[in-house]
Structures are given as C-alpha cells and as structure tokens.
Design an enzyme around this catalytic site. Structure first.
Site, short mmCIF file in Angstrom:
data_model
loop_
_atom_site.label_atom_id
_atom_site.label_comp_id
_atom_site.label_asym_id
_atom_site.label_seq_id
_atom_site.Cartn_x
_atom_site.Cartn_y
_atom_site.Cartn_z
N SER A 287 0.79 -1.12 0.07
CA SER A 287 -0.11 -0.10 -0.09
C SER A 287 0.73 1.07 0.11
CB SER A 287 -0.87 -0.12 1.22
OG SER A 287 -1.84 0.84 1.23
N ASP A 298 10.13 5.43 -10.02
CA ASP A 298 9.72 6.16 -11.49
C ASP A 298 10.38 7.41 -11.34
OD1 ASP A 298 7.97 4.08 -11.35
OD2 ASP A 298 6.09 5.45 -11.41
N LYS A 312 -0.61 -4.17 -3.14
CA LYS A 312 -1.92 -3.76 -2.64
C LYS A 312 -2.06 -2.28 -3.08
CE LYS A 312 -5.06 -2.34 0.15
NZ LYS A 312 -5.66 -0.89 0.38
#
Length: 533
Positions: A287, A298, A312
């Site tokens: 999460s 990224d 998740k």
C-alpha cells in the site's frame, strides 16, 4: 386464528419475494424481514444485517471490508498517532505482563513504574497466570484520558519480590511509526518506518533533521514489512525526498475521476531531495509503502533493494455508520507516476486464492531467485528521468534483488521461537543483569559493538526450551546459532535501551540491509540507476 395469521404472513412474504425480481435493490430488506418474521428460531437482526453486508463485500475485491465498532476502533488506533492509556511497552512472559519500558514523561513513569516490573492485577482483576489475551489486557489498561486505573506490580528487588500498588491517571500516549533512526556510518543515515500514520511525516522530518546534523549525506529508508497506512502520509514523506510539485501517485476508478497527489508546492524546500537514497522492501511491504518506493523508482530518485512488494494498490473509502461500525469500500486503483498499477491481479470473490498468493510466490521460488519473477513486456514502462525500463503488473520490483536467507533457519529454531523461550530467556537475563549491563554499556553503540552472546547463554536458552517441551537437537541448534545469538542480543538491547537498539543489532544480520549499505557506498548505485533490463 394464529394459523390463519401465520398463513397470511407466509403469503405476504411470498408476494414480497415474487416482487423482488422487479425491485432488485429491495431484495436485501425483503429477505431480512422474511427471516426475522418467519424463521424457526430467534435471530438477531443486527447480526443478520452484518452478515449480509459482509457477504456483499466478499463478492467484490479482496480489500473491501466491514468492521464492527470495536474492530473499527482497534483498526484506526495505530494510524491516528495516539491513544489514551498508562504509557508502557510490554511483553507477555508465561502469562505475566512484563514491562519492557515506560513512555518518557508518561503516566506510568510519573508514578514510578519501572522496566522489569510485572503487572499482576488491574482494578482488582488478576491478569497474571490466567491466560488472558493481550487485547483483553489492553482493554483494562486503556481508557478515556483523565480516568484512573489501579495496578498491582510485582518487582524483583535484591533477590526478593516486592508488591507495589500504583494508581495511574491515563493520558494520551503517542504511537510512533519510526522504529529507528541512526547513523550507520559517518555519512549514511538509516530510518525505519513501520506504518504510514497521521504523525509519520513529522517523525520522518524530525529524523532527517537530526541525521543531517550528524553529517548525513545519503539515506537508507527501510520499508521492509511496512503494511502501509494513510495515502497522505506517504505523499508527505515523498515531499521530503522528491523535488516540489512532482506527481507522487494518482488514483482512478469507474466512479472516481482521476485524482493526482503531488509533493509539496514550490517554495517549500524538501529536507532530502539530493543525495543517494536506497529504499528497502520485501514481500510484506504494501500500500503506502509501495506508493513511496514506486515514486522513488519512477522518478529515478533512488534505488529499491530487496524483494517484490505485496501488490496492494486498491483505494478504500471509509463509510462509517452511526453505531461506530464501518465499511471500507474499494473505489479506485493506485497508480505510480509512470502509470503502473500497483495492485496485483485478483478474481472477484476469490479471497482464498488471493490470500495464497504470497505462499504461491514462495513455492515458485520468487523469494529465492530473481529469475522466478516473470515480467510482462506489455506492462513495461520507462522511468521519468533516466528512461530506464521498469515493469507493472502488481507490486514494485526492486532494482537490486536480495534473496531470502534461510541458511540459519531450522525446525528447532522455529519450535524454540514458537514456545516463546527466547523472549523468556531475554527477560530472565535482563532481570538478573540489568544494573551490570547499564554500568558496562553507557549507550547502545557500545552495546552493539561489544556485547557477545556466550556459549553459556545459549546453553541456558536450550535448557529453558527443553523445559518448555522443545526436544533438544544439537545439530540444528548449532546451525541456527547465528540466528539465536542475534535475536537474544537484540531483545536484551531493546530491553536495556530502546526499540532502535534491536534494529541496530538486526541490521548487522539482515541480508537486505547489508546489500543496501553495500549499494549506497559503491559505484553499484550509479550502475543500477543507469541499468537497462
């Protein structure tokens, strides 16, 4: 007369059920009315409604859920940042509550409760030796701020045991999400976050400031076993690691338009947006931990070291009911800045196979061998600064894989741990040596460097384990010796100093940390950031 009335009820129910095919949204209420009026035995309408809600949610995704008022309170408490109680960290040793430490300035410390005390009764209710659950004990110790609780303490004292009565006034107790923050070497800081809660970003900011004052130039951020928490807490932490106005994460669903979450706006200087950064993850990082590691990857802000995360990436909106119960309904997916969907695949209503996913990954060898992770080229994207290829499809895959090390793990170690013998031994050892340990080691740095677990200590542990019913196994005990020694030393250090000491000990043993430290202090860091799979 009664029979005629009964038949009329049955007929009415039949009419209701027949009409239900035309009014599907009324079916649930009709069924509940029919059961409450016609069922052969007495029923609780509250339980019927709860069962119906749970049944609906179970047919959806794996993370939509219902919680009753008590479950809701217990679930939210660790994330709100505090609760009202007496301010102790404790462990259960042989059905007895053992005080590991008191919260500095908290209610217990103020009245004189000490580390090593055993709480044997609370408000005249005996809690020692009665096999009471931890949750039941906490219910007795916690309560509204300002209320009082009477506790009876058994205190070891010069070979004897004194009983002391305390009246403690409950107060707000902070729950910390940063387990440890310290300098690993002259330029490398380390911060471990156990969850993303209301106060996490402040705790991280305070830790970053303190470490920078100690000369930190690069950071290892430990998110291993971090199950997540609040989205905003993750974004706020990223605001200290990324440049201002960078996309941290976005969420989108069929009935939820895309919503972007950016780091702090321009003008607010991040505390650590320059300098090498390594993020540690494993299969239990989930999460908000995946949002954080995914954004770092990224934006090419740092290197992710460890194992693929849980996967998740479903967004739950809390929908509270007036009685304190709550539905957490999935409304959207989380996406990293490159558009990767964090959520691993699932079949609606198939919770069993979803829960088996981690076991399946283990059985397929993913935790041991990097090449067991199968990447789907259709889910390949490129990082936003260096244009490195990375993959979606569930979870965040590391830039440097670290296999799970089971070299020292044996059935004997498992059985000793399962019996609680290591905890019992550490408590017993500290009881007998607390003053000497405090005198010999002025701080935990000296303890971590110089304390050694001896052969005699291990023999005492094995004897204790045998008394607890664990069959001796000298061969497996020797194989697990490094693991036994590490855990014993960590628990003793935690008891004598604080929770961070345990991680200072553990990190010297942990393969993910050792690899993270190796990467951050070598040319490998730059090679990983410029690597092309």
């Amino acid at each position: 007369m009664k029979k005629r009335y009964l038949f009329s009820l049955i007929a009415a129910a039949g009419c209701l059920m027949a009409c239900a095919q035309f009014l599907p949204h009324h079916k649930l209420q009709m069924a509940e009315n029919a059961i409450s009026q016609l069922y052969v035995d007495s029923v609780s309408e509250d339980k019927l409604v709860e069962a119906a809600i749970k049944g609906m949610l179970e047919s959806l995704d794996p993370h939509s859920s219902y919680s009753n008022p008590e479950e809701t309170k217990e679930m939210n408490e660790p994330l709100t940042g505090n609760f009202s109680g007496i301010g102790i960290t404790f462990n259960m040793n042989k059905d007895t509550l053992y005080v590991i430490s008191t919260v500095a300035g908290g209610p217990s410390e103020r009245v004189g409760v000490l580390a090593g005390d055993r709480i044997i009764s609370v408000n005249d209710s005996v809690i020692a030796g009665v096999k009471m659950k931890n949750t039941d004990i906490m219910k007795r110790l916690r309560g509204p701020k300002g209320t009082k609780v009477d506790v009876k303490v058994l205190r070891p004292n010069a070979g004897k045991q004194d009983t002391i009565d305390f009246r403690i006034t409950r107060a707000d107790i902070p729950i910390f999400s940063v387990d440890a923050a310290y300098m690993v070497d002259p330029k490398t800081g380390y911060i471990r976050i156990n969850r993303f809660a209301a106060e996490t970003s402040k705790e991280v900011a305070d830790a970053l400031k303190a470490l920078k004052k100690q000369g930190m130039e690069q950071l290892i951020l430990d998110l291993v076993d971090n199950g997540g928490g609040y989205l905003q807490a993750s974004v706020d932490v990223l605001s200290e690691l990324l440049e201002p106005n960078k996309l941290a994460v976005y969420m989108e669903g069929l009935n939820s338009p895309r919503a972007d979450f950016n780091t702090s706006p321009s003008g607010l200087k991040p505390l650590f947006d320059k300098g090498r950064l390594v993020v540690m993850t494993n299969q239990f990082s989930a999460s908000a931990a995946e949002i954080t590691s995914g954004a770092v990857q990224d934006w090419d802000r740092g290197v992710v070291v460890g194992r693929r995360t849980f996967g998740k990436g479903l967004v739950q909106r809390p929908l509270p009911f007036p009685d304190g119960s709550m539905i957490r309904l999935t409304i959207a997916h989380y996406y990293t800045p490159t558009g990767r969907d964090i959520q691993k695949p699932y079949e609606k209503g198939d919770r069993k196979n979803y829960d088996r996913d981690l076991l399946d990954r283990y059985n397929h060898g993913e935790w041991m061998h990097e090449d067991s992770i199968k990447y789907d080229d259709s889910l390949k994207v490129n990082t936003l600064r260096l244009n490195r290829p990375i993959y979606g499809g569930g979870g965040i895959s590391p830039d440097r894989f670290v296999a799970m090390d089971t070299t020292d793990y044996t059935k004997y170690y498992r059985d000793v741990m399962a019996k609680g013998a290591i905890n019992q031994y550490a408590i017993k050892y500290v009881d007998a040596n607390r003053k000497q340990l405090k005198k010999e080691y002025r701080n935990d740095t000296e303890f971590v460097k110089n304390f050694k677990v001896t052969d005699e200590m291990l023999t005492d542990l094995y004897d204790l384990a045998e008394k607890e019913g664990v069959e001796p196994n000298p061969e497996e005990a020797e194989k697990s010796r490094p693991l036994f020694s590490m855990v014993i030393k960590g628990l003793i250090g935690r008891d004598i100093f604080d929770n961070a000491t345990y991680f200072k000990v553990y990190n010297e043993y942990d393969p993910i940390f050792r690899e993270a430290l190796k990467v951050i202090n070598s040319d490998e860091y730059d090679r990983l950031l410029n690597a092309h799979k």
